[in-house]
Motif scaffolding. Structure first.
Motif, short mmCIF file in Angstrom:
data_model
loop_
_atom_site.label_atom_id
_atom_site.label_comp_id
_atom_site.label_asym_id
_atom_site.label_seq_id
_atom_site.Cartn_x
_atom_site.Cartn_y
_atom_site.Cartn_z
N SER A 6 0.82 -1.23 0.00
CA SER A 6 0.00 0.00 0.00
C SER A 6 0.84 1.26 0.00
O SER A 6 0.64 2.16 0.80
CB SER A 6 -0.93 0.05 1.22
OG SER A 6 -1.50 -1.18 1.45
N VAL A 7 1.82 1.29 -0.91
CA VAL A 7 2.74 2.44 -0.92
C VAL A 7 2.13 3.61 -1.70
O VAL A 7 1.67 3.44 -2.83
CB VAL A 7 4.09 2.05 -1.53
CG1 VAL A 7 4.95 3.28 -1.80
CG2 VAL A 7 4.82 1.08 -0.61
N SER A 8 2.11 4.78 -1.04
CA SER A 8 1.69 6.00 -1.73
C SER A 8 2.77 7.06 -1.56
O SER A 8 3.49 7.06 -0.57
CB SER A 8 0.38 6.53 -1.13
OG SER A 8 -0.66 5.63 -1.39
N MET A 9 2.85 7.91 -2.57
CA MET A 9 3.86 8.96 -2.53
C MET A 9 3.23 10.25 -3.05
O MET A 9 2.81 10.31 -4.21
CB MET A 9 5.04 8.53 -3.40
CG MET A 9 6.19 9.49 -3.36
SD MET A 9 7.04 9.34 -1.78
CE MET A 9 8.15 10.72 -1.88
N THR A 10 3.18 11.25 -2.19
CA THR A 10 2.70 12.55 -2.64
C THR A 10 3.81 13.56 -2.42
O THR A 10 4.47 13.55 -1.39
CB THR A 10 1.47 13.01 -1.86
OG1 THR A 10 1.41 12.31 -0.63
CG2 THR A 10 0.19 12.78 -2.63
N GLU A 53 16.12 6.70 -1.68
CA GLU A 53 16.48 8.10 -1.85
C GLU A 53 15.37 8.96 -1.25
O GLU A 53 15.59 10.08 -0.82
CB GLU A 53 16.67 8.43 -3.33
CG GLU A 53 18.06 8.94 -3.61
CD GLU A 53 18.32 9.19 -5.07
OE1 GLU A 53 19.50 9.11 -5.44
OE2 GLU A 53 17.38 9.47 -5.84
N GLU A 54 14.17 8.37 -1.26
CA GLU A 54 13.03 9.05 -0.66
C GLU A 54 12.24 8.03 0.16
O GLU A 54 12.35 6.83 -0.07
CB GLU A 54 12.13 9.63 -1.74
CG GLU A 54 12.74 10.83 -2.41
CD GLU A 54 11.97 11.27 -3.63
OE1 GLU A 54 11.70 12.46 -3.74
OE2 GLU A 54 11.63 10.41 -4.47
N LEU A 55 11.45 8.55 1.08
CA LEU A 55 10.58 7.67 1.85
C LEU A 55 9.14 7.88 1.41
O LEU A 55 8.75 9.01 1.09
CB LEU A 55 10.71 7.99 3.35
CG LEU A 55 11.95 7.42 4.04
CD1 LEU A 55 12.02 7.89 5.47
CD2 LEU A 55 11.97 5.91 3.98
N PRO A 56 8.33 6.83 1.34
CA PRO A 56 6.94 6.99 0.90
C PRO A 56 6.11 7.73 1.94
O PRO A 56 6.46 7.74 3.13
CB PRO A 56 6.46 5.55 0.74
CG PRO A 56 7.30 4.76 1.67
CD PRO A 56 8.64 5.44 1.69
N THR A 57 5.08 8.40 1.47
CA THR A 57 4.17 9.08 2.40
C THR A 57 3.38 8.06 3.22
O THR A 57 3.06 8.28 4.37
CB THR A 57 3.18 9.99 1.63
OG1 THR A 57 3.60 10.09 0.28
CG2 THR A 57 3.14 11.35 2.24
#
Lengths: 230, 295
Positions: A6-10, A53-57
């Motif tokens: 359930s990965v989301s990225m905003t 490099e980034e973490l998911p929201t």
């Protein structure tokens, strides 16, 4: 090997941009996966999340059974060591020879010098660049540069290779060469995730295809083509 | 960190110093200049301190007693002098003894002694020693107010001047060191910043393949420290050459002026300067890495 729940990225810019929403994904050890989709579908965001490099929201990401979210900062380098990265624009150091570019990745992991000396030529031989070992990147063709990039990605024996449009700038024949090298690496057990626009390649290789559109997985097919057959 | 990694770090540090050679040289020069100033300021301070202590040891208050004071009264004054704050020692020199020392100085057969004959024009004298130079002026003033004292003499003016000179030098030294030291740190920080910028691709790749943060930082730290050390080495060389020449000249021309030649003092100065050079470099790197190397 790579699991997403359930990965989301905003991105919180002036306008909220949803790059990925509710991604569930399981890539097993030794798989060869194509990630396809139009520009802005979230393909690059997906690869950036895998190398942390980034973490998911929202959601959870596991690499080799370890959660990227619950990881301490000083553990990050050790996860990245399991992953080799290949870029469209190869990103070689222009003031260093082919040998130095590949050795650089080993030195960064503090490998002893004699180990570096024996390993680098072996890897360069595998990608067919043994005779270019002392050349500089600008003396090489695009395909050769990309092979140096592959050598650099595999020299530390990663479990996973992420290739972001590895054939994006290359002609069909050279693209095929690059892909056969990646296939050979995959046969040794390395998981390979390739982001690509190369329709012909995807259709020809008949591997697992994950299609993204507007940040969602619209298709996930074993032995699929670039476009849905339905 | 492994030894071979230290080798990689050193190689990378030297490589980027070479690539930025003018900036590196400018930083080294600033470190050299600031540490040279620091070294000389320090030498000046310790030398004046040395001079003060030497002069203090010789400094005494001469108290001339009035003629009408009897010998008994004069001897009794000793306890009164001893009670003045800051007075360490009071020595009575009766006029006969004064004459004797005068004769010794000029030779018993000299014209002066012959002219004097049996008369003794000298007064009885007390020689007072104080705890240190600062106590000389107030003690002298107190003595002058006492009954039976005709006059007081000491190196008036000289003591005060010497004291204020030492204090002023201290202040000047501290300010100069702070100002130039700050400039050195700033310049090293700028150099490292440029290096970080020049090597941003390398840093990005290192991060991507999983280099630890310290592996990435080390070459930059080393670069700063090498710049600092080389600068300090230049400063030490400059001070060594100039100071030994200075000492030679002073001992040849104005040999009454005491200068420090004790090699252990000088060596410890050199060690301090080298240590400070490396620290300035490390500090400059740390500032830049903290601000510009986000890992």
């Amino acid at each position: 090997m790579i699991q997403m729940f359930s990965v989301s990225m905003t991105y919180n810019a002036e306008v909220r941009v949803t790059a990925l929403s509710d991604i569930n994904l399981h890539i097993r050890r030794g798989e060869f996966v194509f990630i396809v989709g139009p520009s802005g579908a979230g393909k690059s965001t997906l690869t950036r999340l895998i190398i942390r490099e980034e973490l998911p929201t929202k959601g959870q990401i596991m690499i080799g059974g370890k959660s990227l979210l619950r990881m301490r900062a000083r553990e990050i380098p050790y996860v990245r060591r399991k992953i080799g990265f290949i870029f469209q624009d190869s990103r070689l150091l222009m003031d260093r020879t082919v040998y130095e570019n590949v050795a650089f990745a080993m030195e960064a992991l503090e490998m002893p010098r004699n180990h570096v000396k024996s390993r680098v030529p072996a890897v360069l031989e595998m990608v067919g660049l043994k005779d270019k070992i002392n050349s500089y990147p600008h003396q090489l063709s695009g395909g050769q540069q990309q092979r140096v990039c592959i050598a650099r990605a595999v020299v530390n024996d990663p479990l996973i290779i992420i290739a972001d449009e590895p054939t994006g700038n290359l002609d069909p024949d050279t693209s095929w060469e690059i892909m056969s090298i990646l296939s050979a690496i995959n046969k040794r057990g390395t998981t390979i995730v390739t982001v690509t626009h190369d329709r012909e390649m995807v259709d020809r290789l008949k591997r697992r295809v994950i299609a993204l559109e507007n940040g969602r997985i619209v298709r996930d097919e074993e032995r699929g083509g670039y476009q849905s057959e339905t | 960190m492994r030894l071979s990694s230290m080798g990689y770090a050193l190689r990378d540090a030297l490589r980027s110093m070479w690539r930025n050679k003018f900036m590196s040289m400018a930083s080294m020069a600033t470190v050299a200049i600031s540490l040279t100033i620091l070294g000389f300021a320090w030498l000046l301070v310790v030398n004046t301190q040395y001079l003060t202590t030497v002069m203090e040891a010789e400094l005494e208050i001469n108290v001339y007693l009035k003629d009408e004071i009897t010998r008994d009264q004069a001897v009794q004054m000793k306890s009164a002098f001893a009670q003045i704050p800051g007075v360490a020692e009071a020595v009575f020199v009766p006029k006969e003894e004064g004459l004797k020392s005068l004769e010794e100085r000029f030779g018993g057969e000299s014209e002066l002694v012959r002219v004097l004959g049996d008369s003794n024009p000298l007064p009885d004298v007390y020689r007072l020693k104080t705890v240190d130079a600062e106590h000389v002026p107030p003690a002298a003033a107190a003595v002058l107010g006492m009954p039976g004292v005709d006059d007081v003499r000491y190196g008036k003016g000289l003591v005060e001047k010497l004291l204020s000179l030492t204090q002023w030098l201290h202040m000047f030294g501290v300010i100069a060191i702070l100002a130039v030291g700050l400039a050195a740190v700033f310049l090293i920080a700028t150099t490292i910043r440029i290096t970080v910028f020049a090597r941003r691709r390398e840093v990005a790749i290192m991060k991507l393949v999983g280099a630890t943060d310290w592996y990435i930082r080390w070459p930059f730290f080393l670069e700063g420290m090498i710049i600092g050390l080389v600068g300090a080495l230049c400063a030490v060389l400059c001070i060594f050459v100039v100071y030994s020449q200075l000492v030679k000249n002073i001992t040849m021309t104005v040999n009454f002026l005491p200068v420090i030649t004790d090699s252990s003092v000088i060596t410890s100065l050199y060690q301090t300067l080298l240590l400070m050079g490396a620290s300035l470099g490390a500090l400059g790197s740390a500032i830049s890495l903290h601000r510009f190397l986000k890992i």
